[in-house]
Design a protein around this motif. Structure first.
Motif, PDB file in Angstrom:
ATOM      1  N   VAL A  28      -9.278 -13.472  -3.619  1.00 43.96           N
ATOM      2  CA  VAL A  28      -7.910 -13.980  -3.506  1.00 43.96           C
ATOM      3  C   VAL A  28      -6.964 -12.882  -3.962  1.00 43.96           C
ATOM      4  CG1 VAL A  28      -6.238 -15.689  -4.314  1.00 43.96           C
ATOM      5  CG2 VAL A  28      -8.635 -16.356  -3.952  1.00 43.96           C
ATOM      6  N   THR A  29      -5.978 -12.585  -3.120  1.00 47.28           N
ATOM      7  CA  THR A  29      -5.001 -11.553  -3.424  1.00 47.28           C
ATOM      8  C   THR A  29      -3.611 -12.152  -3.307  1.00 47.28           C
ATOM      9  OG1 THR A  29      -6.495  -9.896  -2.497  1.00 47.28           O
ATOM     10  CG2 THR A  29      -4.225  -9.248  -2.758  1.00 47.28           C
ATOM     11  N   ASN A  30      -2.705 -11.719  -4.168  1.00 51.12           N
ATOM     12  CA  ASN A  30      -1.350 -12.253  -4.190  1.00 51.12           C
ATOM     13  C   ASN A  30      -0.363 -11.160  -3.795  1.00 51.12           C
ATOM     14  OD1 ASN A  30       1.285 -12.630  -5.888  1.00 51.12           O
ATOM     15  ND2 ASN A  30       0.424 -14.672  -5.501  1.00 51.12           N
ATOM     16  N   LEU A  31       0.470 -11.446  -2.795  1.00 49.44           N
ATOM     17  CA  LEU A  31       1.430 -10.463  -2.294  1.00 49.44           C
ATOM     18  C   LEU A  31       2.388 -10.001  -3.391  1.00 49.44           C
ATOM     19  CD1 LEU A  31       2.652  -8.805  -0.010  1.00 49.44           C
ATOM     20  CD2 LEU A  31       3.961 -10.835   0.655  1.00 49.44           C
ATOM     21  N   ALA A  32       2.911 -10.928  -4.183  1.00 49.84           N
ATOM     22  CA  ALA A  32       3.854 -10.553  -5.241  1.00 49.84           C
ATOM     23  C   ALA A  32       3.202  -9.612  -6.257  1.00 49.84           C
ATOM     24  CB  ALA A  32       4.405 -11.798  -5.932  1.00 49.84           C
ATOM     25  N   ALA A  33       1.950  -9.866  -6.601  1.00 43.63           N
ATOM     26  CA  ALA A  33       1.239  -9.008  -7.561  1.00 43.63           C
ATOM     27  C   ALA A  33       1.037  -7.607  -6.987  1.00 43.63           C
ATOM     28  CB  ALA A  33      -0.092  -9.632  -7.937  1.00 43.63           C
ATOM     29  N   ILE A  34       0.708  -7.531  -5.702  1.00 43.90           N
ATOM     30  CA  ILE A  34       0.539  -6.224  -5.065  1.00 43.90           C
ATOM     31  C   ILE A  34       1.868  -5.480  -5.050  1.00 43.90           C
ATOM     32  CG2 ILE A  34       0.059  -5.039  -2.879  1.00 43.90           C
ATOM     33  CD1 ILE A  34      -2.039  -7.253  -2.355  1.00 43.90           C
ATOM     34  N   LYS A  35       2.945  -6.168  -4.708  1.00 41.30           N
ATOM     35  CA  LYS A  35       4.268  -5.534  -4.691  1.00 41.30           C
ATOM     36  C   LYS A  35       4.640  -5.020  -6.082  1.00 41.30           C
ATOM     37  CE  LYS A  35       7.576  -7.579  -2.520  1.00 41.30           C
ATOM     38  NZ  LYS A  35       8.492  -8.597  -2.003  1.00 41.30           N
ATOM     39  N   ASP A  36       4.357  -5.801  -7.123  1.00 41.71           N
ATOM     40  CA  ASP A  36       4.639  -5.358  -8.493  1.00 41.71           C
ATOM     41  C   ASP A  36       3.843  -4.108  -8.833  1.00 41.71           C
ATOM     42  OD1 ASP A  36       6.434  -7.405  -8.959  1.00 41.71           O
ATOM     43  OD2 ASP A  36       5.024  -8.644 -10.102  1.00 41.71           O
ATOM     44  N   GLU A  37       2.579  -4.107  -8.466  1.00 41.93           N
ATOM     45  CA  GLU A  37       1.710  -2.958  -8.770  1.00 41.93           C
ATOM     46  C   GLU A  37       2.120  -1.709  -7.991  1.00 41.93           C
ATOM     47  OE1 GLU A  37      -2.435  -1.317  -9.800  1.00 41.93           O
ATOM     48  OE2 GLU A  37      -1.721  -3.307 -10.315  1.00 41.93           O
ATOM     49  N   MET A  38       2.466  -1.866  -6.719  1.00 44.23           N
ATOM     50  CA  MET A  38       2.755  -0.720  -5.858  1.00 44.23           C
ATOM     51  C   MET A  38       4.189  -0.222  -5.997  1.00 44.23           C
ATOM     52  SD  MET A  38      -0.151  -0.093  -4.607  1.00 44.23           S
ATOM     53  CE  MET A  38       0.243   1.154  -3.395  1.00 44.23           C
ATOM     54  N   GLY A  39       5.119  -1.104  -6.347  1.00 44.34           N
ATOM     55  CA  GLY A  39       6.506  -0.707  -6.564  1.00 44.34           C
ATOM     56  C   GLY A  39       7.299  -0.508  -5.289  1.00 44.34           C
ATOM     57  N   GLU A  40       8.419   0.164  -5.464  1.00 43.71           N
ATOM     58  CA  GLU A  40       9.332   0.436  -4.340  1.00 43.71           C
ATOM     59  C   GLU A  40       8.760   1.550  -3.464  1.00 43.71           C
ATOM     60  OE1 GLU A  40      12.154  -1.322  -3.753  1.00 43.71           O
ATOM     61  OE2 GLU A  40      11.552  -2.576  -5.445  1.00 43.71           O
ATOM     62  N   GLY A  41       9.466   1.838  -2.401  1.00 44.06           N
ATOM     63  CA  GLY A  41       9.047   2.918  -1.516  1.00 44.06           C
ATOM     64  C   GLY A  41       8.029   2.441  -0.495  1.00 44.06           C
ATOM     65  N   SER A  42       7.469   3.393   0.222  1.00 45.42           N
ATOM     66  CA  SER A  42       6.479   3.053   1.247  1.00 45.42           C
ATOM     67  C   SER A  42       5.081   3.175   0.653  1.00 45.42           C
ATOM     68  CB  SER A  42       6.648   3.942   2.474  1.00 45.42           C
ATOM     69  OG  SER A  42       6.512   5.297   2.136  1.00 45.42           O
ATOM     70  N   TRP A  43       4.241   2.205   0.977  1.00 43.72           N
ATOM     71  CA  TRP A  43       2.873   2.188   0.469  1.00 43.72           C
ATOM     72  C   TRP A  43       1.969   1.389   1.413  1.00 43.72           C
ATOM     73  CZ3 TRP A  43       1.831  -2.899  -0.092  1.00 43.72           C
ATOM     74  CH2 TRP A  43       2.837  -3.758  -0.539  1.00 43.72           C
ATOM     75  N   ALA A  44       0.680   1.581   1.221  1.00 44.86           N
ATOM     76  CA  ALA A  44      -0.316   0.840   1.998  1.00 44.86           C
ATOM     77  C   ALA A  44      -1.485   0.500   1.081  1.00 44.86           C
ATOM     78  CB  ALA A  44      -0.804   1.658   3.182  1.00 44.86           C
ATOM     79  N   VAL A  45      -2.006  -0.708   1.257  1.00 39.15           N
ATOM     80  CA  VAL A  45      -3.130  -1.195   0.464  1.00 39.15           C
ATOM     81  C   VAL A  45      -4.148  -1.799   1.417  1.00 39.15           C
ATOM     82  CG1 VAL A  45      -3.842  -2.889  -1.256  1.00 39.15           C
ATOM     83  CG2 VAL A  45      -1.684  -1.680  -1.539  1.00 39.15           C
ATOM     84  N   ARG A  46      -5.379  -1.302   1.385  1.00 42.28           N
ATOM     85  CA  ARG A  46      -6.420  -1.908   2.220  1.00 42.28           C
ATOM     86  C   ARG A  46      -6.939  -3.145   1.494  1.00 42.28           C
ATOM     87  NH1 ARG A  46     -10.718   1.922   4.633  1.00 42.28           N
ATOM     88  NH2 ARG A  46     -11.525   1.975   2.520  1.00 42.28           N
ATOM     89  N   LEU A  47      -6.854  -4.302   2.165  1.00 44.72           N
ATOM     90  CA  LEU A  47      -7.291  -5.570   1.585  1.00 44.72           C
ATOM     91  C   LEU A  47      -8.661  -5.994   2.082  1.00 44.72           C
ATOM     92  CD1 LEU A  47      -3.979  -7.641   1.788  1.00 44.72           C
ATOM     93  CD2 LEU A  47      -4.878  -6.306  -0.137  1.00 44.72           C
ATOM     94  N   VAL A  48      -8.993  -5.620   3.303  1.00 45.52           N
ATOM     95  CA  VAL A  48     -10.261  -6.033   3.905  1.00 45.52           C
ATOM     96  C   VAL A  48     -10.922  -4.824   4.546  1.00 45.52           C
ATOM     97  CG1 VAL A  48     -11.377  -7.548   5.593  1.00 45.52           C
ATOM     98  CG2 VAL A  48      -9.257  -8.285   4.482  1.00 45.52           C
ATOM     99  N   TYR A  49     -12.232  -4.694   4.289  1.00 44.89           N
ATOM    100  CA  TYR A  49     -12.982  -3.621   4.931  1.00 44.89           C
ATOM    101  C   TYR A  49     -14.435  -4.054   5.018  1.00 44.89           C
ATOM    102  CZ  TYR A  49     -14.606   1.068   6.066  1.00 44.89           C
ATOM    103  OH  TYR A  49     -15.162   2.160   6.693  1.00 44.89           O
ATOM    104  N   ASN A  50     -14.920  -4.204   6.252  1.00 43.53           N
ATOM    105  CA  ASN A  50     -16.322  -4.545   6.479  1.00 43.53           C
ATOM    106  C   ASN A  50     -16.745  -3.945   7.807  1.00 43.53           C
ATOM    107  OD1 ASN A  50     -15.644  -6.510   8.590  1.00 43.53           O
ATOM    108  ND2 ASN A  50     -14.965  -7.840   6.918  1.00 43.53           N
ATOM    109  N   ASP A  51     -17.907  -4.298   8.311  1.00 46.93           N
ATOM    110  CA  ASP A  51     -18.370  -3.687   9.560  1.00 46.93           C
ATOM    111  C   ASP A  51     -17.768  -4.322  10.808  1.00 46.93           C
ATOM    112  OD1 ASP A  51     -19.794  -6.040   9.282  1.00 46.93           O
ATOM    113  OD2 ASP A  51     -21.729  -5.168   9.784  1.00 46.93           O
ATOM    114  N   VAL A  52     -16.950  -5.364  10.643  1.00 45.59           N
ATOM    115  CA  VAL A  52     -16.334  -6.034  11.789  1.00 45.59           C
ATOM    116  C   VAL A  52     -14.844  -5.718  11.910  1.00 45.59           C
ATOM    117  CG1 VAL A  52     -15.874  -8.273  12.859  1.00 45.59           C
ATOM    118  CG2 VAL A  52     -18.021  -7.898  11.636  1.00 45.59           C
TER     119      VAL A  52
END
Length: 142
Positions: free
Chosen positions: A33-57
């Protein structure tokens, strides 16, 4: 491959070349479970990218960009792609469909082989969740 095309399947390099300042591939990857607000707080302002899902499909990357930022015209020869617009406004060029403005809550799909280009518009940053095959091949005209 045509002489006038460049292929790239390195997601971190693709995002960097598209102007994304900070890319995090492992920290949030495959967390139940991931929360958008928590990711935004962690990553801050500006441009950023976070990989949330990665598998063989499939892989899923959350991307925030500032007005005027986006990606270069490209296509994926071996994969469809879709995006969920999480926040803000984007302008989407899809070859054969023209340019459209999409907003929070919209879902955009592009079949494999179709050229597309994305740009953040409006007066604030915008976030999209991109979903496609893992390590998808991006093909750019030189």
């Amino acid at each position: 491959m045509s002489e006038n095309q460049r292929h790239d399947d390195d997601v971190a390099r693709v995002l960097k070349d598209d102007g994304v300042e900070k890319t995090v591939l492992k920290t949030f990857e495959n967390v139940p479970v991931t929360n958008l607000a928590a990711i935004k707080d962690e990553m801050g302002e500006g441009s950023w990218a976070v990989r949330l899902v990665y598998n063989d499909v499939f892989g899923g990357v959350l991307i925030q960009q500032l007005p005027g930022e986006g990606n270069r015209l490209h296509f994926h020869p071996d994969a469809h792609e879709c995006w969920v617009i999480m926040e803000g406004e984007w302008e989407w060029f899809i070859d054969g469909e023209g340019t459209r403005r999409v907003v929070t809550g919209d879902i955009v799909t592009v079949p494999q082989g179709v050229k597309h280009k994305i740009r953040c518009v409006g007066d604030k940053s915008a976030i999209r969740f991109a979903i496609t095959r893992p390590d998808v091949n991006h093909v750019y005209a030189e």
